[in-house]
Design an enzyme around this catalytic site. Structure first.
Site, short mmCIF file in Angstrom:
data_model
loop_
_atom_site.label_atom_id
_atom_site.label_comp_id
_atom_site.label_asym_id
_atom_site.label_seq_id
_atom_site.Cartn_x
_atom_site.Cartn_y
_atom_site.Cartn_z
N GLY B 14 0.80 -1.22 0.00
CA GLY B 14 0.00 0.00 0.00
C GLY B 14 0.84 1.28 0.00
CE LYS B 132 -7.25 -9.78 5.16
NZ LYS B 132 -6.00 -9.22 5.67
#
Lengths: 317, 317
Positions: B14, B132
């Site tokens: 990320g 998640k």
């Protein structure tokens, strides 16, 4: 006729993807399945196909969602990024549908979507006259003016339905990812590229590529792509059967087989409406600029016949 | 060392795309430019590169935007479509940045993003235990329960910050568009594929491919991809310099060159935290399953050295 290795670019209009009131992913995927059933026989016949799809309603909804929240943590993305997002979602739906349809026919061609940047000219006259409405309606002039002042949006009143942002629609010049398209089509893959006409970018000598907030007419992009791969045919699939003479009048008449210069004379006669059929005819003529090239304007429901040259408006050099 | 034609899969974390508080397209494109400057020298050295990027923060924001409006005309798109959208936007930013950087070095390799579907097993245990968190926080339990009842969302309380939807994270099995990746990498193109781990799909015998609302760990997808193209190296770039022994303790120690079985013994010793380093190490080991294969875990700032095998955690067979 030996069809194998013949290259065809298919431009899919909005009705190939989203019908009015059917904007959910589920609905659009069902329509993609129908479209795939139209296109799979062409792959079975040995044609090599590149698909260019429109994205009007889809990118419109992406922009409406993006504009719904605009904070530092969750900012609205600009239109060029939204076009890339629409290439992702629509490409995914189409490639999944077409992969399934080909597998049913025991064909193993890969179907794949390429994120595609389309070069435009920053001096294109379209940038002086933004004309394409996009995104949410602003109910009052005041709200529109705030967007104009804070975001630099050009806003216009939209037929009494409120105010709306308008963006330029420049002409496509060149596909940045052109080599990838050529390599894949030569390998036998079915390629989905230049979706929504491509992500509009311009180039500067020092800094390279820059996205720009605009939308590109997908039929013109399909013509650029068809020229790039030296396609045999450009097929523009839409919601009507063909281009018409005297459209909407008592003496309305379908245009069938026709040569380039005759079709140009019809444009000169203002036979085609600028918002809908005219750009399709212009895109078709842009491609048919040398012998051996054919462009067809036909309805999506008759894709296979359109490719075989028996239906729709068929423009030869 | 003869580098030409060596194939490398690079998994970008990320931080290669979005830093905290820098979620705008402009900020993300600037970070993509920095990432491109790290990666371009590898292309110059003759390596053939496939990039797999994460999409956590980006698809999170897409989902928040999508959930902000959910009407018949402007419906929220499901998570599989949102992942495809994130492949579009992130892929566009990366391919534009890397194209520019290569052109500055007078390299003409095409850089292109493929919309990529990743096959998962519908019987994957992950579907029984969605874990998640994704999308907006629901302030109250009641609001979360409405989403649960009307949309079928599984919701959980998230560390006192409110309620949130959780989705499964199944293991990736196979890339549907694998042939296109192979063709392009062999042609010398730089390929961006399986972004966000890929769009999760499962397959039924009768109906073919179906998207499913889940997210896939991009490091495992990178391992699948590296195996597919029989890469020489899998490089997992992240925000830390290497995997550590005794992480966070006084006797913390960087792991350098190591073989597969030793690394497995560290997993057995619970050396790596399940939310961050463990899946990277597991993905690395999944790839290094035969002689000649190397996996490296290193920081993004040292991509070139990581590829040359002089830095980070270097796992041999």
């Amino acid at each position: 006729m030996e069809k194998t290795n013949k290259r065809i670019v298919i431009a899919l209009g909005g009705n190939a993807l989203q019908r009015k009131g059917e904007a959910s992913a589920e609905s659009q995927q069902k329509i993609a399945d129908e479209t795939a059933r139209q296109l799979a026989p062409l792959v079975m016949d040995g044609y090599r196909i590149v698909i260019v799809h429109g994205n009007g309603p889809q990118v419109g909804n992406i922009v409406i969602h993006e504009e719904a929240i605009n904070t530092d943590d969750v900012p609205s993305l600009p239109l060029d990024s939204c076009v890339a997002m629409s290439q992702g979602s629509i490409g995914y739906w189409l490639q999944q549908a077409l992969t399934d349809e080909l597998r049913k026919k025991e064909l193993d061609n890969t179907v794949v979507t390429l994120i595609t940047q389309m070069l435009v000219d920053k001096n294109d006259m379209a940038f002086k006259n933004p004309s394409k409405p996009i995104g949410p309606f602003y109910v009052t002039k005041e709200k529109a003016m705030i967007q104009s002042a804070t975001r630099g949006f050009v806003v216009k009143e939209d037929a009494g339905r409120g105010w709306r942002r308008v963006v330029p629609s420049p002409k496509p010049i060149e596909i940045i990812e052109k080599d990838a398209i050529k390599v894949l089509i030569n390998s036998g893959a079915v390629v989905i590229a230049a979706g929504g006409g491509g992500v509009p970018v311009f180039m500067t000598k020092d800094e390279g590529l820059h996205g720009i907030e605009a939308v590109i007419d997908k039929d013109f992009s399909a013509a650029v792509l068809a020229d790039l791969i030296d396609a045999n045919k450009l097929i523009i699939l839409t919601s009507v059967d063909a281009a018409m003479l005297n459209y909407g009048k008592p003496n309305q008449q379908m245009i069938g087989k026709i040569d380039r210069s005759k079709m140009q004379s019809y444009i000169a006669d203002a036979q085609f409406s600028s918002g809908s059929m005219l750009p399709k005819v212009q895109a078709a003529l842009q491609f048919v600029n040398k012998p051996g090239r054919t462009a067809v304007i036909a309805s999506l429901e008759k894709a296979a016949e359109a490719v075989d040259g028996n239906i729709g408006t068929i423009i030869h050099f």
